[in-house]
Design a protein around this motif. Sequence first.
Motif, PDB file in Angstrom:
ATOM      1  N   GLU A  11     -10.322   3.122 -10.016  1.00  0.00           N
ATOM      2  CA  GLU A  11      -9.946   2.781  -8.643  1.00  0.00           C
ATOM      3  C   GLU A  11      -8.492   2.304  -8.580  1.00  0.00           C
ATOM      4  O   GLU A  11      -7.735   2.683  -7.679  1.00  0.00           O
ATOM      5  CB  GLU A  11     -10.885   1.697  -8.072  1.00  0.00           C
ATOM      6  CG  GLU A  11     -10.614   1.451  -6.606  1.00  0.00           C
ATOM      7  CD  GLU A  11     -11.582   0.456  -5.977  1.00  0.00           C
ATOM      8  OE1 GLU A  11     -12.328  -0.220  -6.719  1.00  0.00           O
ATOM      9  OE2 GLU A  11     -11.597   0.363  -4.735  1.00  0.00           O
ATOM     10  N   ALA A  12      -8.094   1.510  -9.572  1.00  0.00           N
ATOM     11  CA  ALA A  12      -6.708   1.020  -9.602  1.00  0.00           C
ATOM     12  C   ALA A  12      -5.731   2.192  -9.701  1.00  0.00           C
ATOM     13  O   ALA A  12      -4.674   2.198  -9.060  1.00  0.00           O
ATOM     14  CB  ALA A  12      -6.530   0.068 -10.784  1.00  0.00           C
TER      15      ALA A  12
ATOM     16  N   TYR B  66      -6.169   5.184  -8.574  1.00  0.00           N
ATOM     17  CA  TYR B  66      -6.098   5.867  -7.272  1.00  0.00           C
ATOM     18  C   TYR B  66      -5.264   5.086  -6.272  1.00  0.00           C
ATOM     19  O   TYR B  66      -4.550   5.677  -5.462  1.00  0.00           O
ATOM     20  CB  TYR B  66      -7.510   6.162  -6.736  1.00  0.00           C
ATOM     21  CG  TYR B  66      -8.017   7.488  -7.269  1.00  0.00           C
ATOM     22  CD1 TYR B  66      -7.647   8.677  -6.642  1.00  0.00           C
ATOM     23  CD2 TYR B  66      -8.803   7.560  -8.406  1.00  0.00           C
ATOM     24  CE1 TYR B  66      -8.071   9.902  -7.134  1.00  0.00           C
ATOM     25  CE2 TYR B  66      -9.231   8.780  -8.899  1.00  0.00           C
ATOM     26  CZ  TYR B  66      -8.875   9.951  -8.265  1.00  0.00           C
ATOM     27  OH  TYR B  66      -9.272  11.161  -8.750  1.00  0.00           O
ATOM     28  N   LYS B  67      -5.341   3.763  -6.354  1.00  0.00           N
ATOM     29  CA  LYS B  67      -4.523   2.940  -5.445  1.00  0.00           C
ATOM     30  C   LYS B  67      -3.044   3.279  -5.637  1.00  0.00           C
ATOM     31  O   LYS B  67      -2.285   3.417  -4.696  1.00  0.00           O
ATOM     32  CB  LYS B  67      -4.744   1.455  -5.750  1.00  0.00           C
ATOM     33  CG  LYS B  67      -5.910   0.886  -4.986  1.00  0.00           C
ATOM     34  CD  LYS B  67      -5.856  -0.650  -4.977  1.00  0.00           C
ATOM     35  CE  LYS B  67      -7.033  -1.208  -4.209  1.00  0.00           C
ATOM     36  NZ  LYS B  67      -7.738  -2.264  -4.948  1.00  0.00           N
ATOM     37  N   GLN B  68      -2.697   3.433  -6.922  1.00  0.00           N
ATOM     38  CA  GLN B  68      -1.311   3.752  -7.247  1.00  0.00           C
ATOM     39  C   GLN B  68      -0.916   5.134  -6.719  1.00  0.00           C
ATOM     40  O   GLN B  68       0.151   5.314  -6.154  1.00  0.00           O
ATOM     41  CB  GLN B  68      -1.176   3.754  -8.764  1.00  0.00           C
ATOM     42  CG  GLN B  68      -0.011   2.969  -9.268  1.00  0.00           C
ATOM     43  CD  GLN B  68      -0.069   2.925 -10.789  1.00  0.00           C
ATOM     44  OE1 GLN B  68      -1.157   2.904 -11.395  1.00  0.00           O
ATOM     45  NE2 GLN B  68       1.082   2.934 -11.419  1.00  0.00           N
TER      46      GLN B  68
ATOM     47  N   ASP C 185      -0.281   4.938  -3.057  1.00  0.00           N
ATOM     48  CA  ASP C 185       1.014   4.312  -2.776  1.00  0.00           C
ATOM     49  C   ASP C 185       2.158   5.302  -2.936  1.00  0.00           C
ATOM     50  O   ASP C 185       3.115   5.295  -2.175  1.00  0.00           O
ATOM     51  CB  ASP C 185       1.236   3.130  -3.731  1.00  0.00           C
ATOM     52  CG  ASP C 185       0.780   1.835  -3.094  1.00  0.00           C
ATOM     53  OD1 ASP C 185       0.622   1.838  -1.849  1.00  0.00           O
ATOM     54  OD2 ASP C 185       0.578   0.847  -3.830  1.00  0.00           O
TER      55      ASP C 185
ATOM     56  N   LYS D 232      -1.231   5.476   4.317  1.00  0.00           N
ATOM     57  CA  LYS D 232      -1.591   4.712   3.115  1.00  0.00           C
ATOM     58  C   LYS D 232      -2.895   3.965   3.359  1.00  0.00           C
ATOM     59  O   LYS D 232      -3.827   4.017   2.566  1.00  0.00           O
ATOM     60  CB  LYS D 232      -0.488   3.701   2.772  1.00  0.00           C
ATOM     61  CG  LYS D 232       0.590   4.305   1.910  1.00  0.00           C
ATOM     62  CD  LYS D 232       1.593   3.277   1.444  1.00  0.00           C
ATOM     63  CE  LYS D 232       2.803   4.061   1.006  1.00  0.00           C
ATOM     64  NZ  LYS D 232       3.916   3.344   0.538  1.00  0.00           N
TER      65      LYS D 232
ATOM     66  N   GLN E 173      -6.438   4.674   1.684  1.00  0.00           N
ATOM     67  CA  GLN E 173      -6.923   3.566   0.855  1.00  0.00           C
ATOM     68  C   GLN E 173      -8.335   3.161   1.272  1.00  0.00           C
ATOM     69  O   GLN E 173      -9.210   2.942   0.424  1.00  0.00           O
ATOM     70  CB  GLN E 173      -5.955   2.371   1.020  1.00  0.00           C
ATOM     71  CG  GLN E 173      -5.696   1.539  -0.206  1.00  0.00           C
ATOM     72  CD  GLN E 173      -5.007   2.285  -1.353  1.00  0.00           C
ATOM     73  OE1 GLN E 173      -5.684   2.920  -2.151  1.00  0.00           O
ATOM     74  NE2 GLN E 173      -3.692   2.207  -1.435  1.00  0.00           N
TER      75      GLN E 173
ATOM     76  N   LYS F 224     -11.615   3.316  -1.049  1.00  0.00           N
ATOM     77  CA  LYS F 224     -12.377   2.083  -1.308  1.00  0.00           C
ATOM     78  C   LYS F 224     -13.860   2.302  -1.004  1.00  0.00           C
ATOM     79  O   LYS F 224     -14.740   1.914  -1.775  1.00  0.00           O
ATOM     80  CB  LYS F 224     -11.826   0.920  -0.474  1.00  0.00           C
ATOM     81  CG  LYS F 224     -12.649  -0.342  -0.657  1.00  0.00           C
ATOM     82  CD  LYS F 224     -11.904  -1.609  -0.359  1.00  0.00           C
ATOM     83  CE  LYS F 224     -12.692  -2.840  -0.795  1.00  0.00           C
ATOM     84  NZ  LYS F 224     -14.116  -2.815  -0.541  1.00  0.00           N
TER      85      LYS F 224
END
Length: 439
Positions: free
Chosen positions: A67-68, A70-72, A75, A84, A88, A92
């Motif tokens: 998940e982290a 994908y967050k990047q 961004d 964004k 996001q 999530k």
Amino acid sequence: MKVLKFGGTSVGSAQRMKEVAKLITDGEQKIVVLSAMSGTTNTLVEISDYLYKKNPEGANEIINKLEAKYKQHVDELYSTDEYKQKTQEFIKAQFDYIRSYTKDIFTLFEEKVILAQGELISTNMVTNYLQEQGVNAVLLPALEYMRTDKNSEPDPIYIKEKLAAQLEMHPGAEIYITQGFICRNAYGEIDNLQRGGSDYTASLIGAAVNASEIQIWTDIDGMHDNDPRIVDKTTPVRQLHFEEAAELAYFGAKILHPTCVQPAKYANIPVRLLNTMEPTAPGTLISNDTEKGKIKAVAAKDNITAIKIKSGRMLLAYGFLRKVFEIFESYQTSIDMICTSEVGVSVSIDNTKHLNEILDDLKKYGTVTVDHDMCIICVVGDLEWENVGFEAKALDAMRDIPVRMISFGGSNYNISFLIRKEDKNKALQSLSDHLFNNK
Ligand code: ADP
Ligand code: ASP
Ligand code: MG
């Protein structure tokens, strides 16, 4: 309309997604099939593995890491806060959904749902990116039209009808993005078309909409080690018949799996292989056309074992070959090359897991000899039997090389030689000289 499929590496980072977006926005209406971002499906398999083993902690650790990542990606991909945030939120929700499966019993059904997330996320990301760029792009949910029947085979009638209905909902769109790999089964449950199945999705969609062409875009740089030894590197293979491509697929050619292109072959839709890293290169066109009198490629496969069974009992007898083949069948070992004479038969195999048992059983029927460390060299091209000259040319090229088996006539597109592994390079070079360079 064209159908384009981009594999995992081609959408493997935000940058790559942007490049794909550039490639597909040329004003022409098209359907674009996407895989999960590279590595994602494998990670989802790993998560499922922990859940099968009833280790939710192990699963959660990997889920959080993914998940982290994908967050990047999000961004990096979008320039506006609106997109964004929107993406996001979607991601999530998908990850929360994955997490909800760490609390209960875990079976094959749950695993299929988890494996589907990679494609659900990648297609959402790319559709949102295109929309942010002002492109008229819509997402076609594969789970609404891609379906397998009770035999786990795709159901072309259902697919055609439901896909048409989905397309009709957005008649003016420029780009239709959809998920490769995922589908529903005959019971309506989430399922998939097996690993690597996105190519199959593209082929099925191509057939359903009677596409003018199916393009399989892949990262050729990432596939060199598996490439067939197409010796004449200076002139890449531009065109292959579907059957030539099928012959080459055995050689670990990261060409398409024959079952994947079957729908395209039957619908007579050409399939073009293209390189995302070199988008202007013409690629390789696979179609039902044979380039008359042309040899396309020479490929090799190592680690082949040859087995010869010789028996006086074979002379004028029937049923002998069946008995021999049944032994291989009972040990789930597939035979690749076969040569027969009136008193003997030689076969080649590449899976030696049950070799000792096979040899033991074969000895009931004749004298058995084995040659290890052999190599199949396969010449692929227009080798229809009525053409003259090519067999002689190929044999002439092998003049100084000890040949254990020769197979010709199994298809119109192939002649194969079984030789010692240490003679491989010499054979490839000599065949290349004789067949391509007229030496
Ligand atoms: P591409 O074919 O362009 O490399 P795909 O998205 O189709 O991209 O495949 C993504 C990755 O999935 C491949 O690079 C490979 O590592 C993995 N993969 C494909 N087929 C299989 C398979 N049968 N078993 C396990 N992994 C596979
Ligand atoms: N994402 C799936 C896989 O890795 C399907 C595909 O990419 O073709 O197998
Ligand atoms: Mg693939």
